[in-house]
Design a protein around this motif. Structure first.
Motif: not given
Length: 257
Positions: A187-208
């Motif tokens: 569960a921890l690995q899945a949650a951490q991967a999900g958090n990094q995907l959210l961080a990636l989305q935040s970076g794309q929003i910052a670029d936009l």
């Protein structure tokens, strides 16, 4: 598992032997009944059945204990998997992309993204300020505002180019994070991967956000230049049409007379 059952079998055999020895004084028949007329040993089927039943119950208890230990061991393994950390991190690459976008925004020419500088520029160069000064000063101000608009358009293009360049980085990180999420063991690995995907989305929003801000800055500077040009044009027209006090006749001497 096989070794454990072998040990359990040996334990049961030893238990049967000790049970037979322990129970023999209490259940043994009288001495005269042990030996027949021919000196043979008398077999007691009831005592033998009870010993077998006791051994079977003991074996069942041992098997239950073994199964319980196996379940506890599996539970510990599952807990260890759930607590295992994800061996992949995209934080440094995402931060690098955001820092590059920030650098491009920070290199804005002339009027940058700064409230104090914007207030000063619009107070001194734009709007009503464009109609102050003599003709040469007005020409210099108009040229400066035009150069600022051109610089704003150039800055906008640079930021957009940087954002487009970050798309490939985002694509690669997205693929890696999705693969890590699907291969997560807990569960921890899945949650951490999900958090990094959210961080990636935040970076794309910052670029936009950066691209929109740069484009709007360029459009705003150009609009302000046009408004200032209109104010300057009205002032030039007013000065051109200002005839002063009009014509006044004066005495003219001709031919030295």
């Amino acid at each position: 598992m096989t070794r454990t059952r072998k040990l359990a079998g040996r334990a049961v055999a030893a238990l049967l032997l000790s049970s037979a020895i322990a129970l023999s004084p209490a259940t043994a028949p009288p001495a005269h009944a042990l030996f027949g007329g021919f000196g043979g040993i008398v077999y007691d089927p009831t005592n033998h059945a009870e010993n077998l039943l006791t051994a079977a119950r003991t074996l069942e208890q041992i098997n239950n204990q073994i199964a319980q230990l196996q379940n506890e061991a599996q539970m510990l393994v599952n807990q260890a998997r759930n607590l295992a950390s994800l061996p992949y991190s995209s934080l440094s690459r995402l931060q690098s992309s955001v820092q590059e976008t920030q650098r491009l925004l920070g290199e804005a020419q002339r009027i940058a993204h700064d409230v104090t500088e914007i207030d000063r520029a619009f107070t001194e160069d734009y709007g009503a300020a464009a109609a102050r000064g003599d003709f040469d000063q007005m020409i210099a101000g108009a040229r400066g505002r035009w150069e600022t608009s051109v610089a704003g358009l150039e800055d906008s293009l640079k930021v957009q180019a940087g954002v487009v360049g970050n798309i490939e980085t985002a694509r690669a990180e997205m693929g890696a994070l999705v693969a890590e999420s699907q291969a997560a063991t807990g569960a921890l690995q899945a949650a951490q991967a999900g958090n990094q995907l959210l961080a990636l989305q935040s970076g794309q929003i910052a670029d936009l956000t950066a691209a929109i801000a740069a484009q709007n800055r360029a459009q705003t500077l150009e609009t302000a230049r046009r408004v200032s040009a209109e104010a300057q044009g009205r002032e030039n027209l007013a000065r051109f049409l200002d005839y002063g006090s009009g014509y006044e006749p004066t005495t003219v001497r001709m031919f030295g007379g």
